[in-house]
Write a protein that holds these residues in place. Structure first.
Motif, PDB file in Angstrom:
ATOM      1  N   VAL A 508       9.866  -7.592   1.222  1.00  0.00           N
ATOM      2  CA  VAL A 508       8.481  -7.299   0.880  1.00  0.00           C
ATOM      3  C   VAL A 508       7.776  -8.642   0.732  1.00  0.00           C
ATOM      4  O   VAL A 508       7.985  -9.370  -0.230  1.00  0.00           O
ATOM      5  N   GLU A 509       6.959  -8.943   1.706  1.00  0.00           N
ATOM      6  CA  GLU A 509       6.291 -10.240   1.758  1.00  0.00           C
ATOM      7  C   GLU A 509       5.238 -10.380   0.659  1.00  0.00           C
ATOM      8  O   GLU A 509       5.027 -11.448   0.090  1.00  0.00           O
ATOM      9  N   GLU A 510       4.607  -9.260   0.350  1.00  0.00           N
ATOM     10  CA  GLU A 510       3.538  -9.247  -0.645  1.00  0.00           C
ATOM     11  C   GLU A 510       3.322  -7.793  -1.049  1.00  0.00           C
ATOM     12  O   GLU A 510       3.712  -6.869  -0.329  1.00  0.00           O
ATOM     13  N   TRP A 511       2.734  -7.571  -2.202  1.00  0.00           N
ATOM     14  CA  TRP A 511       2.401  -6.207  -2.602  1.00  0.00           C
ATOM     15  C   TRP A 511       1.013  -6.185  -3.219  1.00  0.00           C
ATOM     16  O   TRP A 511       0.506  -7.192  -3.682  1.00  0.00           O
ATOM     17  N   ASP A 512       0.426  -4.978  -3.206  1.00  0.00           N
ATOM     18  CA  ASP A 512      -0.917  -4.807  -3.736  1.00  0.00           C
ATOM     19  C   ASP A 512      -0.945  -3.526  -4.574  1.00  0.00           C
ATOM     20  O   ASP A 512      -0.615  -2.442  -4.089  1.00  0.00           O
ATOM     21  N   ALA A 513      -1.295  -3.659  -5.844  1.00  0.00           N
ATOM     22  CA  ALA A 513      -1.437  -2.498  -6.725  1.00  0.00           C
ATOM     23  C   ALA A 513      -2.795  -1.865  -6.460  1.00  0.00           C
ATOM     24  O   ALA A 513      -3.786  -2.161  -7.134  1.00  0.00           O
ATOM     25  N   ILE A 514      -2.876  -0.981  -5.470  1.00  0.00           N
ATOM     26  CA  ILE A 514      -4.158  -0.504  -4.959  1.00  0.00           C
ATOM     27  C   ILE A 514      -4.786   0.559  -5.847  1.00  0.00           C
ATOM     28  O   ILE A 514      -5.969   0.870  -5.703  1.00  0.00           O
ATOM     29  N   HIS A 520      -7.454   3.622   0.896  1.00  0.00           N
ATOM     30  CA  HIS A 520      -6.386   3.075   1.724  1.00  0.00           C
ATOM     31  C   HIS A 520      -5.706   4.166   2.540  1.00  0.00           C
ATOM     32  O   HIS A 520      -5.513   5.285   2.068  1.00  0.00           O
ATOM     33  N   GLN A 521      -5.347   3.789   3.765  1.00  0.00           N
ATOM     34  CA  GLN A 521      -4.778   4.757   4.699  1.00  0.00           C
ATOM     35  C   GLN A 521      -3.595   4.152   5.441  1.00  0.00           C
ATOM     36  O   GLN A 521      -3.453   2.934   5.555  1.00  0.00           O
ATOM     37  N   ASP A 537       3.373  -1.953  -0.434  1.00  0.00           N
ATOM     38  CA  ASP A 537       4.264  -3.059  -0.085  1.00  0.00           C
ATOM     39  C   ASP A 537       3.921  -3.533   1.325  1.00  0.00           C
ATOM     40  O   ASP A 537       3.895  -2.720   2.259  1.00  0.00           O
ATOM     41  N   ILE A 538       3.659  -4.822   1.486  1.00  0.00           N
ATOM     42  CA  ILE A 538       3.442  -5.377   2.813  1.00  0.00           C
ATOM     43  C   ILE A 538       4.798  -5.845   3.315  1.00  0.00           C
ATOM     44  O   ILE A 538       5.361  -6.834   2.836  1.00  0.00           O
ATOM     45  N   ILE A 539       5.341  -5.101   4.267  1.00  0.00           N
ATOM     46  CA  ILE A 539       6.740  -5.224   4.664  1.00  0.00           C
ATOM     47  C   ILE A 539       6.895  -6.218   5.809  1.00  0.00           C
ATOM     48  O   ILE A 539       6.126  -6.205   6.775  1.00  0.00           O
ATOM     49  N   TYR A 554      -6.789  -6.068   4.375  1.00  0.00           N
ATOM     50  CA  TYR A 554      -6.305  -7.269   5.055  1.00  0.00           C
ATOM     51  C   TYR A 554      -4.909  -7.087   5.634  1.00  0.00           C
ATOM     52  O   TYR A 554      -4.470  -7.865   6.484  1.00  0.00           O
ATOM     53  N   PHE A 555      -4.181  -6.030   5.187  1.00  0.00           N
ATOM     54  CA  PHE A 555      -2.834  -5.820   5.731  1.00  0.00           C
ATOM     55  C   PHE A 555      -2.814  -4.715   6.787  1.00  0.00           C
ATOM     56  O   PHE A 555      -1.761  -4.145   7.067  1.00  0.00           O
ATOM     57  N   ALA A 556      -3.986  -4.399   7.372  1.00  0.00           N
ATOM     58  CA  ALA A 556      -4.035  -3.424   8.460  1.00  0.00           C
ATOM     59  C   ALA A 556      -3.095  -3.857   9.583  1.00  0.00           C
ATOM     60  O   ALA A 556      -3.051  -5.025   9.975  1.00  0.00           O
ATOM     61  N   GLY A 557      -2.346  -2.901  10.107  1.00  0.00           N
ATOM     62  CA  GLY A 557      -1.399  -3.173  11.181  1.00  0.00           C
ATOM     63  C   GLY A 557      -0.019  -3.569  10.704  1.00  0.00           C
ATOM     64  O   GLY A 557       0.927  -3.601  11.511  1.00  0.00           O
ATOM     65  N   ARG A 558       0.136  -3.871   9.424  1.00  0.00           N
ATOM     66  CA  ARG A 558       1.457  -4.231   8.891  1.00  0.00           C
ATOM     67  C   ARG A 558       2.251  -2.966   8.580  1.00  0.00           C
ATOM     68  O   ARG A 558       1.715  -1.906   8.305  1.00  0.00           O
ATOM     69  N   ALA A 559       3.567  -3.115   8.585  1.00  0.00           N
ATOM     70  CA  ALA A 559       4.454  -1.972   8.379  1.00  0.00           C
ATOM     71  C   ALA A 559       4.312  -1.405   6.966  1.00  0.00           C
ATOM     72  O   ALA A 559       4.288  -2.150   5.983  1.00  0.00           O
ATOM     73  N   ALA A 560       4.236  -0.070   6.882  1.00  0.00           N
ATOM     74  CA  ALA A 560       4.203   0.620   5.594  1.00  0.00           C
ATOM     75  C   ALA A 560       5.471   1.429   5.351  1.00  0.00           C
ATOM     76  O   ALA A 560       5.868   1.642   4.212  1.00  0.00           O
TER      77      ALA A 560
END
Length: 665
Positions: A508-514, A520-521, A537-539, A554-560
């Motif tokens: 998990v490169e980074e995470w965001d408590a949204i 978010h989608q 989790d930005i995977i 900003y993490f659009a396109g990253r694995a969820a």
């Protein structure tokens, strides 16, 4: 299969006892639970025992063919005891006593409580050991963790910590007490978690929770040993409370004969089992405590107002029947209702009983209850000996539960109990059975799929076991907030999911408590868009393959969501908290790939489960909605209620129940 009730003869004039026993026998009640709150009536003064009233009540029940489960009365110590032995008071985190007036007002580490509990239980066990009406015992009532701060708890906690760590140096290192200058230089400095601050050292708080769990088990064991010694051949159990309490029930029930649970669900829509509340989760958890069938020691007999909350909707027609058959469908062999006769006084005086308060002979509830008793007794021969045999396991850990209570991850989200029930709901809606099992179970390889939400705490042993399960062909589902901490409740010095990174095939490169902003989608591999909440989790996949991607921010396109092949098996990682539709899509694909039996096209709000015996199986269908539902049968079946049923549509009325099998009975 049998039906029982909780009954309190001490609340009523003796003239009622014979009438009640006769009515119970008439409608098919064959078990009553007595005495778990009657210490003051059995021992009105220290060492003065008055059991004659209980003798008469037991004999009346026995004459009417009703068997007895006796409860030890230690949940409600009498006033004379609390006055004479003040060391038994629970002290809160500000060292103020919790005074008597409500049950459970005692510290299980009190030597005085232990001494007098032994006396009263010994007296009961000796007196009723050979009485033919007594079939078993319930210890205490709805254990809870007091998290007491009395001198007894403080002393016992120091001894517990010394045995675990052996030295303050080891303890300081394990708890990380160097933070905020919290290092101990003498054992006398170690206190219970006083002050009530959430920011107290989380490792310290978790170990105190473990200590109190062991204290509870030790207190129970005092009573177990007395009952085993005097009452061989009689079962011993306890009635756990189904509300989310982070108690080690698995350890608590280990020395008991079977699990007993109290099960209350409301009739208001937001708490129906079709919602995230999902009462069925607790039944599966009760079955998982000993991985065998269980007893319902208390369940609804009606609704009303009591000391536990404001008035609620009454039971609509059929709801009581649906609840009782739901219990059986999930593994209950006995269902006992609370309570037979509504109390006229005390804190629960407005709680509904089967008989109500006015002693009406033919209320709607009593008519429905009579029908249920008749059905259960009539079908007992068919259903006795049946069990559930599921291929899916949901992990539960009381330690993870408590760790997430100690340090909530975000406001109003990442609730361990809610996420467990939410994942369980997805499988329930798919028409597939699940077991809720302690994460240290030694039976991992008996399942095809393990779902492990929020493995917040982790160690090498668990990783080794999970890796072995997957490599041998199992499928594992992991989620965000996994592998974050070690078993001391300290953060691991690696990227999440920590020790699980290799089997998950990612970091998990980074995470965001949204949170709950609703913006978010995620897009799944079939192109559908789903909303997510709480966490993202930005995977960064290493060997895993993405199967869902974030669609904005900003993490659009990253694995969820990802899947990783490992040996003969697979590991899925769910990086966000999804709406239910996505979990149903994902789990449906996994279940079908694993060829796990499920009931297809199950209407929303209908629960399905299967009990088996040898080659025979019984499919339970229960409609937990106030609308008619239709299930399409793919072949002709036999209804235990109505006989042969042809292939095609089967209509279930509101709160309707059906039990189907192949062939005939």
């Amino acid at each position: 299969m049998r039906v029982g009730v909780a009954y309190y003869p001490e609340h009523w004039d003796e003239a009622y006892w014979e009438l009640d026993a006769k009515k119970m026998q008439e409608i098919g009640v064959s078990i009553v639970r007595l005495a778990e709150f009657s210490w003051s009536r059995m021992e009105p003064e220290e060492d003065v025992f008055t059991f004659d009233w209980l003798d008469r009540a037991i004999d009346i029940m026995f004459r009417h063919g009703i068997e007895i489960v006796l409860g030890t009365p230690t949940s409600a110590p009498p006033n004379w005891f609390m006055e004479k032995y003040p060391d038994a008071y629970i002290l809160d985190d500000r060292l103020q006593p919790r005074y008597e007036g409500i049950r459970g007002h005692r510290c299980v580490n009190s030597p005085s409580l232990a001494k007098r509990s032994v006396v009263i239980v010994e007296q009961m066990a000796q007196r009723y050991a050979v009485h033919p009406a007594i079939i078993g015992w319930q210890i205490d009532n709805e254990f809870e963790l007091s998290l007491c701060n009395c001198p007894n708890c403080e002393r016992e906690f120091r001894e517990w910590a010394f045995k675990k760590f052996d030295s303050l140096e080891v303890l300081n290192n394990a708890w990380g007490t160097v933070v905020w200058s919290g290092e101990y230089s003498n054992w006398s400095q170690l206190h219970t978690p006083r002050g009530g601050k959430r920011q107290l050292n989380p490792a310290f708080q978790l170990d105190y929770h473990r200590f109190q769990n062991q204290s509870l088990a030790a207190y129970q064991q005092l009573q177990i040993e007395i009952l085993r010694r005097h009452c061989p051949g009689k079962f011993v159990t306890h009635n756990m409370w189904e509300d989310p309490l982070a108690i080690d029930y698995y350890k608590l029930f280990e020395p008991l004969d079977f699990a007993g649970t109290d099960y209350y669900i409301a009739s208001n829509p937001e708490q129906l089992p079709t919602s995230a509340y999902n009462g069925a989760y607790y039944l599966d958890q009760a079955r998982g405590l000993k991985q065998q069938n269980f007893w319902i020691m208390e369940t609804n007999s009606g609704f009303g107002n009591s000391c536990w909350g404001p008035a609620r909707r009454t039971m609509p027609p059929g709801f009581l029947r649906a609840v009782m058959w739901q219990c059986i469908s999930r593994g209950a062999d006995v269902v006992m209702n609370y309570l037979w006769r509504g109390s006229m006084s005390g804190s629960e005086q407005l709680s509904s009983g089967i008989m109500g308060h006015a002693n009406q002979p033919s209320t709607r509830r009593l008519v429905e209850y009579t029908q249920i008793c008749g059905e259960i007794n009539r079908l007992s021969d068919s259903l006795d000996g049946t069990t559930l045999n599921n291929d899916i396991e949901i992990f539960y850990s009381h330690e993870i539960h408590r760790a997430l209570q100690i340090q909530p991850q975000i406001k109003d989200g990442l609730n361990y109990d809610k996420i467990q029930k939410f994942y369980h709901t997805a499988f329930n809606n798919l028409g597939v059975g699940t077991d809720v099992i302690h994460w240290n179970s030694n039976k991992l390889n008996s399942y095809k799929l393990i779902v492990a939400p929020y493995l917040f705490l982790m160690n090498h042993e668990m990783v080794y076991r999970l890796e072995g399960f997957v490599s041998a062909g199992g499928t594992l589902v992991l989620t965000n907030r996994s592998g974050i901490k070690d078993m001391n409740n300290n953060v691991s010095p690696t990227l999440a999911p920590g020790l699980l990174a290799n089997i998950a095939g990612l970091t998990v490169e980074e995470w965001d408590a949204i949170g709950q902003d609703g913006q978010h989608q995620v897009m799944s591999r079939n192109g559908r868009i789903y909303k997510i909440t709480d966490w993202a989790d930005i995977i960064a996949p290493t060997s895993a393959s993405p199967i869902a991607w974030y669609n904005n921010d900003y993490f659009a396109g990253r694995a969820a969501v990802t899947v990783n092949n490992l040996g003969k098996g697979k590991v899925y990682y769910i990086g966000a908290n999804f709406e239910l539709d996505y979990l149903i899509e994902l789990f449906g694909q996994i279940v079908d790939d694993l060829k796990i039996t499920r009931i297809p096209n199950l209407p929303n709000g209908v629960h399905a489960s299967i009990r088996r015996k040898a080659t025979k199986f019984y499919l339970f269908l229960i409609n937990f909605t106030d609308e008619r539902k239709t299930i399409v049968l793919e072949h002709a079946c036999y209804s235990l209620f109505d006989g042969p049923i042809p292939m095609g549509p089967l209509n279930l009325p509101p709160f309707g129940v059906e039990i189907l099998c192949e062939g005939t009975e």
